[in-house]
Design a protein around this motif. Structure first.
Motif, PDB file in Angstrom:
ATOM      1  N   GLN A  36       0.947 -29.070 -24.266  1.00 30.56           N
ATOM      2  CA  GLN A  36       0.671 -27.677 -23.917  1.00 30.56           C
ATOM      3  C   GLN A  36       0.559 -26.799 -25.153  1.00 30.56           C
ATOM      4  N   ALA A  37       1.449 -26.993 -26.129  1.00 28.49           N
ATOM      5  CA  ALA A  37       1.444 -26.159 -27.330  1.00 28.49           C
ATOM      6  C   ALA A  37       0.137 -26.304 -28.098  1.00 28.49           C
ATOM      7  N   THR A  38      -0.392 -27.519 -28.167  1.00 29.07           N
ATOM      8  CA  THR A  38      -1.648 -27.762 -28.882  1.00 29.07           C
ATOM      9  C   THR A  38      -2.801 -27.038 -28.207  1.00 29.07           C
ATOM     10  N   VAL A  39      -2.888 -27.170 -26.886  1.00 28.40           N
ATOM     11  CA  VAL A  39      -3.977 -26.536 -26.137  1.00 28.40           C
ATOM     12  C   VAL A  39      -3.856 -25.019 -26.176  1.00 28.40           C
ATOM     13  N   THR A  40      -2.636 -24.499 -25.999  1.00 29.47           N
ATOM     14  CA  THR A  40      -2.423 -23.048 -25.995  1.00 29.47           C
ATOM     15  C   THR A  40      -2.790 -22.431 -27.330  1.00 29.47           C
ATOM     16  N   THR A  41      -2.376 -23.080 -28.425  1.00 29.49           N
ATOM     17  CA  THR A  41      -2.696 -22.580 -29.762  1.00 29.49           C
ATOM     18  C   THR A  41      -4.198 -22.585 -29.998  1.00 29.49           C
ATOM     19  N   PHE A  42      -4.859 -23.671 -29.581  1.00 25.97           N
ATOM     20  CA  PHE A  42      -6.305 -23.765 -29.760  1.00 25.97           C
ATOM     21  C   PHE A  42      -7.023 -22.682 -28.964  1.00 25.97           C
ATOM     22  N   MET A  43      -6.649 -22.486 -27.707  1.00 23.75           N
ATOM     23  CA  MET A  43      -7.321 -21.490 -26.867  1.00 23.75           C
ATOM     24  C   MET A  43      -7.096 -20.073 -27.396  1.00 23.75           C
TER      25      MET A  43
ATOM     26  N   ASP B  78      -9.733 -17.784 -19.224  1.00 25.80           N
ATOM     27  CA  ASP B  78      -8.514 -18.047 -18.452  1.00 25.80           C
ATOM     28  C   ASP B  78      -8.812 -19.038 -17.336  1.00 25.80           C
ATOM     29  N   PHE B  79      -8.455 -20.284 -17.550  1.00 22.20           N
ATOM     30  CA  PHE B  79      -8.585 -21.324 -16.540  1.00 22.20           C
ATOM     31  C   PHE B  79      -7.193 -21.841 -16.188  1.00 22.20           C
ATOM     32  N   PRO B  80      -7.006 -22.345 -14.967  1.00 23.88           N
ATOM     33  CA  PRO B  80      -5.774 -23.086 -14.689  1.00 23.88           C
ATOM     34  C   PRO B  80      -5.841 -24.413 -15.445  1.00 23.88           C
ATOM     35  N   GLU B  81      -4.998 -24.613 -16.437  1.00 19.54           N
ATOM     36  CA  GLU B  81      -5.071 -25.753 -17.346  1.00 19.54           C
ATOM     37  C   GLU B  81      -4.010 -26.799 -17.006  1.00 19.54           C
ATOM     38  N   ALA B  82      -4.443 -28.056 -16.904  1.00 19.37           N
ATOM     39  CA  ALA B  82      -3.497 -29.167 -16.798  1.00 19.37           C
ATOM     40  C   ALA B  82      -3.363 -29.759 -18.196  1.00 19.37           C
ATOM     41  N   THR B  83      -2.201 -29.591 -18.824  1.00 18.34           N
ATOM     42  CA  THR B  83      -1.985 -30.088 -20.178  1.00 18.34           C
ATOM     43  C   THR B  83      -0.916 -31.177 -20.177  1.00 18.34           C
TER      44      THR B  83
END
Length: 448
Positions: free
Chosen positions: A103-110, A122-127
């Motif tokens: 989650q941290a990797t995806v959140t930082t990238f976005m 803003d998408f519902p993300e499955a990380t």
């Protein structure tokens, strides 16, 4: 003379990056087209809140699962398009990006992507996913799963099929008219050991020299590996390459070992479709499998390391005798990294050697500047390739925080370390490929 119109190596790599860690036949049974999706629970990140979700929460809407990763260029390219499509079909379609990354990797990238684009996606993300990937196993990214309003899987597609026209037709009929994406089951493969060694007479760890050529291998993915060996030798590996790619790899020179740019390759052949294809995704895989794809590996000992590309060029000429490959030196625009003075600020203070770079910035830790230049060229952070002319060979530590879109801002950061990046030229070896003529002489060694 024809000029090649596709990027022959790098364009395909991100599109077809293999996911060797996917599950096949795990604790969750894979779901096929025409089957209803099991209503399993999985973690979902929405509006920075992690909650448990089920696909049944979206019944009544077309759900498109987008299996992606932050390092996959086509995946990132699709983010603004999916945002636009979800707004266009508001209330009827929902995109759910699915990533196995934390989650941290995806959140930082976005967060960085939102800042760069000046928009909020803003998408519902499955990380950190381990559930959906078992339901929908696949070999290549991006991978899209179309689930109808009743929870039935209707199609698996590639990114070019995710568009307004196909969505409109799907909402009207629920009958997919797109070509189905078919993934070959990943083949067991480890980069760190010699290709095709099966323990016969040893494990291959003491190989001094070998050369291997095979036809296309489904499930092995596409890729290039060029690496020094522990014994001081060198190894080149091309997985599922076309003939033109193998020629280009063999023609690599210092600073550009992995690829040659579009304007560095010219074709004068009657039938270009025999050695290169403009197809992408599954169509490209099918072209490779139809007698145009090869796996090649060359390993040489330390005593032959300086001749490794010369050896490869000679072998490629033997493999494809109908063509003549020659190299013509010429000047080409580039970005030159130069020294401007004091380098005290970039002297390392210890730490594990590492290189990290994306479109938003870079961090170089305890490594020479050539690693920064190599990463810039592999990531293509600027339109022109980088060349290191600093003359500085010692390990350094530096950070770039403001990306690479604005040269003035970039140079303000580099100035702190006694560096500057500016337009210049470099001498490159332009590769010419032509049909072999009986009276023609063959030049297979590039000018240095």
């Amino acid at each position: 003379m024809k000029k090649i119109t596709t990027l022959i190596v790098l364009a395909a790599l991100c599109l077809n990056f293999p996911l060797y860690a996917q599950f096949y036949g795990g604790v969750i049974k894979p779901v096929k087209t025409g089957e209803t999706v099991p209503d399993l629970s999985f973690p979902l990140l929405s509006n920075n809140i992690v909650k448990s979700a089920r696909l049944s929460d979206y019944r009544g809407k077309l759900v498109i699962l987008d299996f992606w990763a932050t390092w996959c260029a086509p995946c990132v390219m699709m983010i603004p398009k999916m945002d636009s499509l979800q707004k266009q079909f508001a209330g009827k379609v929902v995109f759910i990006p699915v990533s196995s990354q934390p989650q941290a990797t995806v959140t930082t990238f976005m967060k960085k992507l939102n800042q760069q684009k000046g928009k909020h996606y803003d998408f519902p993300e499955a990380t950190g996913d381990t559930t959906l990937v078992q339901m929908f196993p696949h070999s290549f990214l991006p991978h899209y799963v179309w689930i109808d309003q009743e929870g039935v899987v209707r199609s698996f597609t590639e990114f070019q099929d995710v568009n307004a026209a196909n969505i409109s037709k799907f909402l009207e009929s629920r009958v997919p008219e797109m070509k189905q994406k078919i993934d070959a089951k990943p083949m067991a493969y480890i980069d760190s050991i010699p290709f095709l060694m099966n323990g016969n007479g040893g494990d291959g760890s003491d190989l001094l020299y070998h050369s291997v050529l095979t036809p296309y291998k489904p499930g092995l993915g596409l890729g290039i590996l060029q690496t020094p060996e522990k014994d001081g030798g060198f190894r080149i590996l091309g997985r599922n390459m076309n003939p033109l790619q193998l020629m280009a790899i063999a023609g690599g020179d210092k600073g550009r070992l992995y690829y040659m740019d579009l304007d560095e390759i010219k074709l004068d052949v009657a039938d270009t479709a025999k050695i290169n294809s403009n197809a992408i995704g599954q169509e490209y895989d099918e072209w490779l499998a139809n007698g145009h794809g090869y796996c090649y590996e060359l390993k040489v000992p330390a005593s032959m390391k300086r001749h490794v590309f010369e050896i490869m060029r000679a072998e490629i000429q033997k493999f494809f005798p109908d063509y003549t490959v020659s190299f013509v030196p010429r000047e080409k625009p580039c970005m030159v990294l130069e020294s401007t003075g004091d380098h005290a600020r970039m002297k390392p203070k210890g730490g594990t050697p590492a290189t990290a770079m994306d479109r938003f910035g870079a961090t170089l830790t305890n490594r020479p500047l050539r690693f920064l230049v190599a990463a810039a060229n592999m990531k293509q952070v600027t339109k022109l390739p980088w060349v290191d002319r600093t003359g500085y060979k010692e390990p350094v530590t530096l950070t770039i925080r403001n990306g690479f879109d604005n040269l003035d801002k970039l140079n303000k950061e580099l100035a702190v370390y006694g560096l500057t990046l500016k337009p210049g030229t470099q001498t490159v070896n332009e590769m010419h490929v032509s049909d072999k003529k009986e009276a023609a002489s063959t030049q297979t060694t590039p000018s240095r």
